[in-house]
Design an enzyme around this catalytic site. Structure first.
Site, PDB file in Angstrom:
ATOM      1  CE  LYS A  11      10.601  57.094 122.751  1.00 43.02           C
ATOM      2  NZ  LYS A  11      11.185  57.918 121.697  1.00 43.02           N
ATOM      3  CE1 TYR A  51      10.271  53.144 118.608  1.00 45.47           C
ATOM      4  CE2 TYR A  51      10.949  51.542 120.219  1.00 45.47           C
ATOM      5  CZ  TYR A  51      10.430  52.785 120.144  1.00 45.47           C
ATOM      6  OH  TYR A  51      10.014  53.572 120.945  1.00 45.47           O
ATOM      7  CG  ASN A 114      12.222  61.470 121.737  1.00 46.96           C
ATOM      8  OD1 ASN A 114      11.925  60.413 122.470  1.00 46.96           O
ATOM      9  ND2 ASN A 114      11.951  61.551 120.425  1.00 46.96           N
ATOM     10  CG  HIS A 117       6.050  55.984 121.004  1.00 47.24           C
ATOM     11  ND1 HIS A 117       6.522  55.921 119.892  1.00 47.24           N
ATOM     12  CD2 HIS A 117       5.042  55.062 121.190  1.00 47.24           C
ATOM     13  CE1 HIS A 117       5.712  55.156 119.042  1.00 47.24           C
ATOM     14  NE2 HIS A 117       4.755  54.734 119.572  1.00 47.24           N
ATOM     15  CD  GLU A 128       2.810  52.380 118.370  1.00 45.90           C
ATOM     16  OE1 GLU A 128       3.735  52.914 117.631  1.00 45.90           O
ATOM     17  OE2 GLU A 128       2.271  53.159 119.049  1.00 45.90           O
TER      18      GLU A 128
END
Length: 138
Positions: A11, A51, A114, A117, A128
């Protein structure tokens, strides 16, 4: 044990802090192979599409803003039980609860930023992977 594929996203927070190489080294040390990889800057429609499952959740707007603020690295990882293995390597979503040595313990700031993913199951992984690698033989 089955050979599986899973999607990984490094990310924007981890890219900004130049943790790409360290994260990929952890992935390879865990016995996962990188089968495809690309760096891109998600547009708002791309992030909202990826998302979409979270669209009704209160954090959706914040998540989209975060994921579009800078480049990400998406990759397809392959190996024995790759989905579970990568999720274990990532650590808990909240880095405060993540095990020592996991990606999130080492490189994540908080629940919102965080670092990574990973797909949560075989069907999600397939969807995905197709989202970020459409038309490519992976």
């Amino acid at each position: 044990m089955a050979v599986e594929r899973t999607l990984s996203i490094i990310k924007p927070d981890a890219v900004e802090k130049q943790h790409i190489g360290a994260i990929l080294a952890l992935v390879e040390r865990a016995g996962l192979s990188i089968k495809a990889m690309r760096m891109l800057h998600l547009t708002r429609p791309m992030a909202e599409g990826f998302y979409a499952v979270h669209k009704e959740r209160p954090f959706f707007g914040e998540l989209v803003e975060f994921m579009t603020r800078g480049p990400v690295v998406v990759s397809v990882l392959e190996g024995q039980d790759a989905i579970a293995k990568y999720r274990e390597l990532m650590g808990a979503t909240n880095p405060a609860n993540a095990a020592e040595g996991t990606i999130r313990k080492l490189y994540a700031k908080d629940v919102g930023e965080n670092a990574v993913h990973g797909s949560d199951g075989p069907d999600t992984a397939a969807t995905e992977i197709r989202y970020f690698f459409p038309g490519y033989e992976v």
